[in-house]
Scaffold this active site. Structure first.
Site, mmCIF file in Angstrom:
data_model
loop_
_atom_site.group_PDB
_atom_site.id
_atom_site.type_symbol
_atom_site.label_atom_id
_atom_site.label_comp_id
_atom_site.label_asym_id
_atom_site.label_seq_id
_atom_site.Cartn_x
_atom_site.Cartn_y
_atom_site.Cartn_z
ATOM 1 N N SER A 107 -19.928 42.646 22.909
ATOM 2 C CA SER A 107 -21.324 42.369 22.560
ATOM 3 C C SER A 107 -22.185 42.693 23.766
ATOM 4 C CB SER A 107 -21.519 40.894 22.183
ATOM 5 O OG SER A 107 -20.873 40.581 20.989
ATOM 6 N N THR A 118 -17.215 31.188 17.813
ATOM 7 C CA THR A 118 -16.977 30.058 16.910
ATOM 8 C C THR A 118 -17.177 28.721 17.598
ATOM 9 O OG1 THR A 118 -14.613 29.951 17.419
ATOM 10 C CG2 THR A 118 -15.286 31.390 15.603
ATOM 11 N N ALA A 120 -15.162 27.094 19.488
ATOM 12 C CA ALA A 120 -13.941 26.302 19.616
ATOM 13 C C ALA A 120 -13.532 26.199 21.081
ATOM 14 C CB ALA A 120 -12.820 26.927 18.799
ATOM 15 N N VAL A 223 -25.703 47.275 35.471
ATOM 16 C CA VAL A 223 -25.151 47.417 36.817
ATOM 17 C C VAL A 223 -24.102 48.516 36.767
ATOM 18 C CG1 VAL A 223 -23.856 46.293 38.661
ATOM 19 C CG2 VAL A 223 -25.649 45.033 37.449
ATOM 20 N N HIS A 424 -10.244 37.756 21.964
ATOM 21 C CA HIS A 424 -9.815 36.917 23.078
ATOM 22 C C HIS A 424 -9.019 37.737 24.096
ATOM 23 C CE1 HIS A 424 -9.953 33.178 20.223
ATOM 24 N NE2 HIS A 424 -11.154 33.650 20.509
ATOM 25 N N ASN A 458 -12.861 35.742 30.682
ATOM 26 C CA ASN A 458 -11.517 35.607 30.121
ATOM 27 C C ASN A 458 -10.498 36.476 30.835
ATOM 28 O OD1 ASN A 458 -12.613 33.882 28.215
ATOM 29 N ND2 ASN A 458 -12.636 35.386 26.573
#
Length: 493
Positions: A107, A118, A120, A223, A424, A458
């Site tokens: 995104s 979500t 979570a 950047v 993820h 992540n």
């Protein structure tokens, strides 16, 4: 926010998602004397900056916000699934003879994926935990504070207790008490009048950051390079996407918190290329199913009401996957065909599996070919192992047990989504306890051998995980921000 780029700041943050926001928040709280600037390649969607799009009441405005997040190039018309607010890699996502990540997505917007997630926020358990971070639980506590996590927001949903009772009877045997079926911790606020607001990066920024006159946020600012001089980070080179001009911003510390694909891309483009960069890429293969609850009356309020809440089946080392059970229309991916109604008595089951973490699974960068932003194009090398397939088989069996306990499945069999669908992605700038070639940064996100350069997101998570990673990555960002707050003198600019 400002259209003017500063010539010099104390800390430059690349990326405005939850982890970039965590750096800005902690530094605003602990070091209000520092000049901070955040650079985001995507546009501002709403006020406050970083707002979750679910909180945009008007459906047309919400859709416009999602479309504006979907990158600089048209979506490929090849049948791959892209969730609203995200865009897919146009090519390079699969190499011959490999599984690849066909649904690898990103995104581009203020708030990053935190405007679309979500919400979570489960805690890692067992081998998901990072054993060389001794204060991990305190950091997770702080991450819950920043994200506004609540494990009981939907406890009064009509079917929530019954769903958990049935799941527990089928799945809890042999599990430690803390890893039994329970409410999913969510970054959400339930108001007295019943309204629900979902946490985006705006909640992580908080008033401490928004009221900080020494923090500026720069949307539509790409950047293109971290400046490295005499072996240490010295600032960033920024392209204003509104007019194409380039600006050099000096900084004593640089934090790259783009995402698990674009953070290593920027380091590569900057000539920072440790051996582990881009390696140990791992996703969470995802299985979905849908079921109509057995022996329940239709919930009051219809499909829009939070009838089932969100239940959590935690990861354990014996069962290396984690499950989310939620009302069907709350699922971020389609679980059944469009012709199936979504009354409150229908719930979706999503199981996420750990990936066998290997150096061979990686994202590489092509210096001879540019992406839509003019950065080195990405190439994904990714393969499921025999252990991965065994985990998927075990997860399918667990999903079936859960579905049988709950009611009547709407499909003949659980469906395995194309790799990358979980969003993820982890491991590509992984942390480690020592500079041994298998990690990119130390436990506080400091890149090995490049003083002043931190990474976040992540991609820093080094362990194989099945649980949603945002809580863990924000916790690690807290550790990094505290380190900067503690070690950066004002005269260090």
């Amino acid at each position: 926010m400002t259209k003017d780029f500063p010539a010099c700041v104390d800390v430059a943050v690349v990326g405005s998602g939850p982890c970039g926001a965590a750096y800005a928040r902690i530094l605003s709280e602990q070091r209000p004397d520092l000049d901070l600037a955040t650079f985001e390649v995507g546009p501002l969607l709403a006020d406050p900056p970083g707002l979750h799009v679910k909180n945009i009441a008007d459906p047309d405005e919400r859709q416009r916000a999602q479309l504006r997040s979907q990158g600089p190039a048209p979506a490929p018309a090849d049948g791959r699934l892209a969730r609203p607010g995200t865009f897919l890699l146009p090519d390079g996502y699969q190499n011959p003879g490999e599984d690849g990540l066909p649904n690898a997505a990103m995104s581009s917007n203020v708030g990053g994926m935190g405007a679309h997630w979500t919400a979570a926020c489960p805690r890692p358990g067992g081998s998901e935990r990072i054993d060389f971070v001794p204060d991990l639980d305190e950091l997770l506590d702080e991450a819950e504070r920043l994200l506004g996590v609540d494990a009981h927001a939907f406890d009064d949903a009509p079917f929530a207790a019954e769903v958990r009772k049935r799941l527990g009877a089928a799945l809890d045997t042999g599990r430690p008490e803390e890893r039994r079926v329970q409410p999913m911790p969510l970054a959400v606020r339930r108001h007295a009048d019943g309204r629900v607001t979902w946490s985006g990066a705006d909640v992580v920024y908080g008033e401490a950051t928004r009221a900080n006159p020494r923090h500026t946020l720069h949307p539509e600012a790409l950047v293109t390079q971290v400046l490295v001089e005499e072996g240490r980070a010295a600032g960033v080179l920024v392209r204003d996407l509104r007019d194409g001009t380039e600006h050099q911003v000096r900084a004593a510390r640089v934090v790259v918190a783009a995402d698990a694909l674009r953070t290593p891309q920027l380091l590569w483009a900057s000539g920072v290329r440790p051996p582990a960069l881009g390696r140990y890429l791992n996703d969470q293969p995802q299985i979905v199913y849908a079921v109509r609850l057995r022996d329940v009356q239709a919930a009051p309020g219809g499909a829009a009401a939070p009838s089932s809440g969100v239940s959590w089946v935690p990861y354990t080392d014996d069962e290396p996957f984690h499950g989310q059970v939620m009302q069907l229309d709350a699922s971020p991916v389609p679980l059944v065909g469009d012709d199936v109604p979504a009354p409150g008595s229908i719930v979706g089951l999503g199981w996420f599996c750990v990936k066998d973490v290997r150096a061979e699974d990686r994202v590489t960068f092509d210096d001879t070919c540019d992406d839509a932003y003019g950065m080195p194009a990405m190439r994904i090398h990714y393969q499921l192992t025999e252990r991965d397939h065994a985990s998927l088989d075990a997860a399918r069996a667990a999903v079936r047990r859960a579905a049988d306990a709950l009611g009547d499945p709407l499909d003949d069999a659980p469906r395995t989504l194309a790799l990358g669908a979980s969003l993820h992605y982890q491991g590509t700038v992984r942390s480690g306890p020592a500079d041994d070639g298998t990690s990119v940064c130390d436990p506080v996100g400091q890149v090995w051998d490049v003083p002043g350069l931190h990474v976040a997101g992540n991609g820093v998570i080094p362990t194989p995980t099945a649980c949603n990673p945002t809580l863990t990555s924000v916790a690690l960002a807290v550790a990094g921000a505290r380190h900067i707050a503690r070690t950066l003198p004002l005269e260090g600019r």
